[in-house]
Design a protein around this motif. Structure first.
Motif, PDB file in Angstrom:
ATOM      1  N   MET A   2       0.828  -1.208   0.000  1.00  0.00           N
ATOM      2  CA  MET A   2       0.000   0.000   0.000  1.00  0.00           C
ATOM      3  C   MET A   2       0.860   1.256   0.000  1.00  0.00           C
ATOM      4  N   VAL A 367     -11.406  -8.171   6.921  1.00  0.00           N
ATOM      5  CA  VAL A 367     -12.005  -7.165   6.030  1.00  0.00           C
ATOM      6  C   VAL A 367     -10.919  -6.488   5.197  1.00  0.00           C
ATOM      7  N   LEU A 368      -9.819  -6.130   5.878  1.00  0.00           N
ATOM      8  CA  LEU A 368      -8.721  -5.470   5.153  1.00  0.00           C
ATOM      9  C   LEU A 368      -8.218  -6.365   4.023  1.00  0.00           C
ATOM     10  N   ARG A 369      -8.069  -7.655   4.330  1.00  0.00           N
ATOM     11  CA  ARG A 369      -7.606  -8.582   3.293  1.00  0.00           C
ATOM     12  C   ARG A 369      -8.634  -8.683   2.171  1.00  0.00           C
ATOM     13  N   ALA A 370      -9.942  -8.678   2.528  1.00  0.00           N
ATOM     14  CA  ALA A 370     -10.991  -8.834   1.524  1.00  0.00           C
ATOM     15  C   ALA A 370     -11.033  -7.647   0.566  1.00  0.00           C
ATOM     16  N   VAL A 371     -10.669  -6.453   1.068  1.00  0.00           N
ATOM     17  CA  VAL A 371     -10.731  -5.277   0.185  1.00  0.00           C
ATOM     18  C   VAL A 371      -9.381  -4.972  -0.472  1.00  0.00           C
ATOM     19  N   GLY A 372      -8.403  -5.873  -0.322  1.00  0.00           N
ATOM     20  CA  GLY A 372      -7.184  -5.711  -1.119  1.00  0.00           C
ATOM     21  C   GLY A 372      -5.879  -5.623  -0.365  1.00  0.00           C
ATOM     22  N   ALA A 373      -5.894  -5.761   0.974  1.00  0.00           N
ATOM     23  CA  ALA A 373      -4.625  -5.712   1.711  1.00  0.00           C
ATOM     24  C   ALA A 373      -3.847  -7.001   1.493  1.00  0.00           C
ATOM     25  N   THR A 374      -2.540  -6.869   1.267  1.00  0.00           N
ATOM     26  CA  THR A 374      -1.696  -8.056   1.157  1.00  0.00           C
ATOM     27  C   THR A 374      -1.226  -8.449   2.566  1.00  0.00           C
TER      28      THR A 374
END
Lengths: 467, 241
Positions: A2, A367-374
């Motif tokens: 990010m 949630v963070l992972r689901a919206v694109g966090a690696t």
């Protein structure tokens, strides 16, 4: 990964959203870092006083070990060759000889309306005037004025008041009947401290703070005294001095210097050489009592001391300074060790707190992972949060340590005077502060490492399944 | 079938290990074409949610080939998968999964934190909230909203990245029937007007009634014919491809 700006915003928002967690995590580190910076600055400050003023370690004195057989002094002699040999050493920046007055002499005069007498034979050293050339208060007054006509004259009548044109700096020589420059004398801070703490009160004499201020307030004349060469107040002296050689020399105390002999008087070496030659002989005028060595760095002391023993078979006059240096070194590391233990325990506490937080925030991480966090993003977020705690705790810890030092210094100021009493017992340096902040940051990040790793390894689906 | 949005071949998944190893998916094969609205129906524990998570890259299959939006998961890095979730796949969950410490706008724009999105992120977030009729709630916290409003905020978040594929796990499960109907209608419009492909895991007949295809699952397998009709009575149950 990010963008850094987004990471910073998220980290700060997360770190500050729960004051309870923040305080729980930061408290131990603040205390640990406060102790760390306090102990470090404290040992540096105490070391400055002890090793800078009481036992200056970058300047040592070399002497010959004392040897005597059947009452005869058979000690090795220090000569100009010895000085040259020492000066050639790579550890040595400067080597200057010191010569002791080797015959009886007595100091006398009036001080604050009282007659005073003290022994100066054996208690007076001569040093080269260049040795105090770095002191602006002494550079122009601590000189061997010798017999140069430019520095002496005119003729005078001994015993008459104001019989010389410059009575502050001149006296009337009772043998030659000519005005001469007074012999400049310096004393060490130790002598001044001994006077203030041991003599002044018991004899109803004034305390002397800054010598220059004392001289300015009371006048140069109050610093005058006489040196009776060839006289003594010691009972049982076996030295017979030809009465025709007796001579009274005008002297003036010109200041205080750590380069003066610790107990006694110090004058320019030219006077001592001439007087030793006159009263004892040529040999006494070419043998030095010690050699003052300025090292290039305090760290070179051990090497130099070893060479002295192995090479010219000489030794350092004062081993106490190096013993103190070792003691302070050990104390510093013990105290820093205690601070480190506090910081380590705090780091474990931070790890525990973050493990709890990671557990509580499983769904958020999902949630963070689901919206694109690696995985790396999640790791960076948790580590960033611990780093924020580290920086804030570090700053607060250093401030707390500094405030504690002010408190101790305040208490010190209220305490009765004692020898070498400093204005502060602490020395905060940029590297002390930077080091404290780095330790705080490093240990907080270390504490956050395992929880961050665990958070980053969570499968998003499993994390989201948390109720 | 390279034109499929979703292509699964022989996907298996088990939980646990050794004697307590429980198979959840037993060789599931499925193709979903662009613009389809697919309902995944079945009893609890039939494997529908697990299948949805695997399609979205939120969970890993033990075996099988998975290709979503042209990305073969077997050869896709973790970073690329995260990027795919960030830009092309939207998720809507039964439990909403909103972050309470953020405002509604903050929740909607959360995906922007993980990508160098150009332009006005807040404006785009408000636009997404406007689409679900909640632009006036942008600065409110999720705790101040009703269940239906929360789900609409969650849908706005899923739409923020303008996804090609929307994966919904029981999206009406926590909503009353009127609110649920609004959400279903919204999905239908999203599919017909914007051409977004939707896969919706549901128990509800009214959801499956709007689906172009209903896929029934039982014991980790896709079933057809009478078995499917038993799983989803009244629905026009289709096959895996």
């Amino acid at each position: 990964m990010m963008p850094t700006g987004n990471l910073a915003r998220m980290v700060v928002a997360n770190a500050t959203r729960s004051p309870k967690h923040f305080v729980l995590s930061a408290f131990g580190i603040v205390v640990g870092i406060a102790a760390f910076s306090f102990f470090l600055a404290g040992t540096l400050g105490v070391s400055d006083v002890l090793l800078g003023k009481v036992f200056p370690l970058d300047q040592v004195e070399v002497i010959a070990p004392h040897t005597s057989i059947a009452g005869k002094n058979l000690s090795q002699k220090l000569t100009a060759d010895t000085v040259a040999e020492i000066k050639a050493r790579p550890e040595v920046a400067e080597a200057l000889p010191r010569m002791t007055l080797q015959f009886p002499a007595v100091g006398y005069g009036k001080f604050e309306g009282q007659d005073i007498r003290f022994e100066v034979g054996g208690f007076t050293d001569g040093i080269p005037d260049v040795h105090v050339a770095d002191d602006p208060k002494l550079v122009d007054v601590f000189k061997d004025w010798g017999n140069d006509p430019a520095n002496n004259g005119p003729a005078c009548v001994p015993g008459q008041p104001k019989n010389c044109p410059d009575p502050a700096w001149q006296y009337c020589d009772n043998v030659d009947k000519v005005c001469r420059k007074r012999v400049p004398v310096i004393i060490s801070p130790t002598v001044l401290e001994l006077y203030n703490t041991q003599v002044a009160d018991s004899h109803g004499l004034p305390h002397i703070g800054a010598m220059e201020q004392f001289i300015a307030e009371r006048g140069r004349e109050r610093m005058h005294f006489w040196m009776g060469l060839g006289s003594t107040m010691m009972a049982g002296s076996n030295v017979d001095i030809d009465p025709t050689k007796h001579r009274d020399i005008g002297a003036i105390l010109v200041g205080v210097s750590p380069k003066a002999r610790r107990v006694g008087l110090t004058i320019p070496i030219g006077y001592v050489e001439r007087w030793n030659r006159t009263f004892v002989g040529d040999k006494a005028a070419s043998e030095y009592s010690s050699i003052i060595v300025t090292l290039r760095h305090k760290d070179r002391l051990a090497t130099f001391a070893q060479w002295l023993e192995d090479g010219p078979k000489l030794k350092l006059e004062d081993q106490l300074g190096s013993s103190f240096a070792t003691a302070i070194f050990v104390i510093r590391w013990v105290l820093l060790g205690i601070a480190f233990v506090i910081v380590i325990i705090s780091a474990i506490n931070i790890a525990h707190n973050f493990f709890m937080q990671v557990s509580e925030r499983r769904r958020e991480i999902g949630v963070l992972r689901a919206v694109g966090a690696t995985r790396a993003d999640v790791m960076a977020i948790i580590l960033g949060e611990s780093a924020v705690i580290g920086v804030v705790s570090g700053v607060l810890g250093v401030l707390l340590g500094f405030l504690a030092s002010l408190l101790v210094d305040w208490g010190l100021a209220l305490a009765p005077d004692f020898p070498f009493k400093p204005q502060t017992l602490f020395r905060f340096t940029w590297w002390n502060i930077a080091g404290s902040l780095s330790v705080s940051l490093a240990f907080c990040v270390l504490g956050g490492l395992l929880p961050a790793r665990r958070a980053s390894r969570m499968e998003p689906a499993a994390a989201l399944a948390q109720n | 079938m390279t034109s499929s949005v979703i292509s699964l071949k022989g996907v298996t998944k088990s939980y646990g290990a050794g004697a307590v190893r429980t198979p959840v998916l037993r060789g599931v094969s499925l193709d979903v074409a662009p613009g389809e609205l697919v309902a995944l129906v079945g009893q609890s524990g039939s494997g529908k949610s697990t299948l949805l998570n695997i399609i979205g890259g939120l969970d890993k299959a033990d075996d099988g080939d998975i290709t979503v939006l042209g990305h073969a998961f077997r050869s896709t890095s973790e970073q690329s998968l995260a990027r795919l979730r960030n830009t092309s796949i939207g998720f809507v969950f039964q439990a909403f999964n909103l972050l309470d410490h953020l405002t509604c706008l903050g929740n909607v724009t959360l995906p922007a934190s993980f990508a160098p999105i150009t332009g006005d992120v807040a404006a785009r977030g408000r636009e997404a909230l406007d689409r679900v009729g909640l632009s006036q709630y942008a600065e409110r916290r999720p705790s101040e909203l009703s269940g239906g409003q929360k789900q609409r905020v969650a849908i706005a978040r899923a739409l923020f990245g303008r996804p090609k594929l929307l994966l919904c796990d029981e999206p009406t499960g926590n909503l009353d029937s009127a609110t649920g109907a609004e959400v279903i209608e919204f999905f239908q419009k999203l599919n017909s007007n914007d051409g977004v492909t939707l896969v919706i895991v549901t128990h509800e007949r009214r959801v499956s009634s709007i689906a172009k295809r209903v896929i029934a699952m039982r014991d980790g397998e896709i079933v057809e014919g009478e078995a499917a009709a038993a799983v989803a009575p009244g629905a026009d149950v289709g096959g895996p491809a």
